[in-house]
Motif scaffolding. Structure first.
Motif, PDB file in Angstrom:
ATOM      1  N   ASP A  81      26.659 -51.365 -41.895  1.00  0.00           N
ATOM      2  CA  ASP A  81      25.697 -51.713 -40.854  1.00  0.00           C
ATOM      3  C   ASP A  81      25.343 -53.195 -40.980  1.00  0.00           C
ATOM      4  O   ASP A  81      24.569 -53.576 -41.859  1.00  0.00           O
ATOM      5  N   THR A  83      23.539 -54.948 -39.179  1.00  0.00           N
ATOM      6  CA  THR A  83      22.192 -55.280 -38.705  1.00  0.00           C
ATOM      7  C   THR A  83      21.140 -55.101 -39.795  1.00  0.00           C
ATOM      8  O   THR A  83      19.947 -55.299 -39.551  1.00  0.00           O
ATOM      9  N   ARG A  95      23.601 -57.671 -33.671  1.00  0.00           N
ATOM     10  CA  ARG A  95      24.500 -56.618 -33.200  1.00  0.00           C
ATOM     11  C   ARG A  95      25.909 -56.960 -33.655  1.00  0.00           C
ATOM     12  O   ARG A  95      26.194 -58.122 -33.985  1.00  0.00           O
ATOM     13  N   PRO A  96      26.810 -56.000 -33.700  1.00  0.00           N
ATOM     14  CA  PRO A  96      28.184 -56.316 -34.059  1.00  0.00           C
ATOM     15  C   PRO A  96      28.930 -56.985 -32.912  1.00  0.00           C
ATOM     16  O   PRO A  96      29.069 -56.411 -31.835  1.00  0.00           O
ATOM     17  N   SER A  97      29.354 -58.213 -33.119  1.00  0.00           N
ATOM     18  CA  SER A  97      30.224 -58.918 -32.184  1.00  0.00           C
ATOM     19  C   SER A  97      31.294 -59.612 -33.019  1.00  0.00           C
ATOM     20  O   SER A  97      31.102 -59.830 -34.221  1.00  0.00           O
ATOM     21  N   LEU A 116      33.314 -54.147 -26.612  1.00  0.00           N
ATOM     22  CA  LEU A 116      32.760 -54.887 -27.743  1.00  0.00           C
ATOM     23  C   LEU A 116      32.945 -56.394 -27.531  1.00  0.00           C
ATOM     24  O   LEU A 116      34.046 -56.855 -27.226  1.00  0.00           O
ATOM     25  N   ASP A 117      31.876 -57.134 -27.683  1.00  0.00           N
ATOM     26  CA  ASP A 117      31.869 -58.574 -27.477  1.00  0.00           C
ATOM     27  C   ASP A 117      32.816 -59.240 -28.475  1.00  0.00           C
ATOM     28  O   ASP A 117      32.514 -59.328 -29.670  1.00  0.00           O
ATOM     29  N   TYR A 175      32.809 -50.120 -39.269  1.00  0.00           N
ATOM     30  CA  TYR A 175      31.492 -50.572 -38.843  1.00  0.00           C
ATOM     31  C   TYR A 175      30.703 -49.509 -38.077  1.00  0.00           C
ATOM     32  O   TYR A 175      29.618 -49.806 -37.566  1.00  0.00           O
ATOM     33  N   LEU A 177      30.996 -47.963 -35.091  1.00  0.00           N
ATOM     34  CA  LEU A 177      30.683 -48.602 -33.816  1.00  0.00           C
ATOM     35  C   LEU A 177      30.509 -47.640 -32.648  1.00  0.00           C
ATOM     36  O   LEU A 177      30.377 -48.089 -31.504  1.00  0.00           O
ATOM     37  N   SER A 179      28.157 -45.972 -31.316  1.00  0.00           N
ATOM     38  CA  SER A 179      27.010 -46.171 -30.435  1.00  0.00           C
ATOM     39  C   SER A 179      27.067 -47.518 -29.710  1.00  0.00           C
ATOM     40  O   SER A 179      26.268 -47.768 -28.797  1.00  0.00           O
ATOM     41  N   TRP A 180      28.012 -48.374 -30.082  1.00  0.00           N
ATOM     42  CA  TRP A 180      28.142 -49.687 -29.453  1.00  0.00           C
ATOM     43  C   TRP A 180      29.279 -49.725 -28.430  1.00  0.00           C
ATOM     44  O   TRP A 180      29.525 -50.784 -27.831  1.00  0.00           O
TER      45      TRP A 180
END
Length: 262
Positions: A81, A83, A95-97, A116-117, A175, A177, A179-180
């Protein structure tokens, strides 16, 4: 003078020949050396380290090794995580980018496909990627060990898998991810968020069969590429679901289908 540096067996990936049990390595102390520099001199980027214990005490990257020190290098325990703050990484990400290099350019497209960015430019050099990671708070994704040794990089992942789709789910699982993910919400080329567009506004850019069978479209505000829900999109949805299940990102109680997940 020398210190001992021991690695968790999971770091065998970085050594040849790889071994299931890693023997502690003697590291000569010819000058003042941080534990980070000592470990990276042995081939493991600091971005791969989840925790460092010296004589049983957790320390940060700047700890200076002393004669007879015994350092134990531990990996991350996925899911990671980014964050949340840790001793090694006291400033978490919002946030994960991601920023990817040329070695995993195809993976970059798939990350954007998942919403995902993720930024990429084939002209960026290692120093550019490292600076973007620092300035924009991005995770570096690469297969280049030397890139991840750059000091200003805080978060990074050395990709193990070789095939792009396998690489994608390596990142998603590592990671956590799920939920992202917002598949088909970004341009797979520009990384821009797609916007709904009326069919009549893009009619002149559509193939005859696309005009006939599809009525809902999105458009990239930067490059102008038009997207629609063709049969290819359904195939991608099913592939994503299958791979999420295999990577255990979907639990039995999660009522996900290709319709309600996207």
């Amino acid at each position: 003078m020398k210190a001992q540096i021991a690695f968790s067996p999971s770091f065998s990936y970085f050594f040849y020949p790889s071994k299931e049990e890693m023997t502690p390595l003697n590291f000569p102390l010819q000058r003042l050396t941080s534990v980070k520099d000592g470990v990276e001199a042995l081939g493991v980027p600091h971005s791969e380290m989840g925790e460092i214990l010296v004589n049983g005490i957790s320390v940060d990257f700047n700890y200076l090794l002393k004669d007879r020190d015994k350092a134990c290098i531990l990996p991350f325990s996925p899911p990671v995580d980014v964050t949340k703050a840790t001793l090694l990484r006291p400033v978490p990400l919002e946030r994960p980018s991601f920023v990817v290099d040329i070695n995993v350019a195809r993976l970059g497209s798939l990350l954007r496909l998942m919403g995902l960015d993720t930024v990429y430019n084939h002209a960026w050099r290692d120093k550019d990627i490292a600076a973007i990671s620092k300035d924009e708070g991005r995770i570096v994704i690469t297969r280049d060990r030397s890139l991840l040794k750059r000091k200003i990089i805080t978060y990074g992942r050395l990709i193990r898998e070789e095939r792009p789709w396998a690489q994608l789910f390596e990142v998603i699982k590592f990671y956590n991810l799920k939920s992202w993910l917002f598949p088909f919400s970004r341009c797979s080329f520009c990384n821009e968020t797609l916007r709904p567009v009326q069919k009549e506004d893009v009619l002149d850019r559509l193939e005859p069969l696309t005009r006939l069978f599809y009525n809902e479209f999105t458009e990239c505000p930067k490059c102008g590429k038009v997207y629609w829900s063709g049969s290819h999109k359904q195939r991608i949805k099913e592939r994503i679901l299958v791979m999420l299940e295999k990577s255990q990102q979907l639990k039995a109680e999660d009522d996900y289908t290709s319709d309600n997940m996207f």
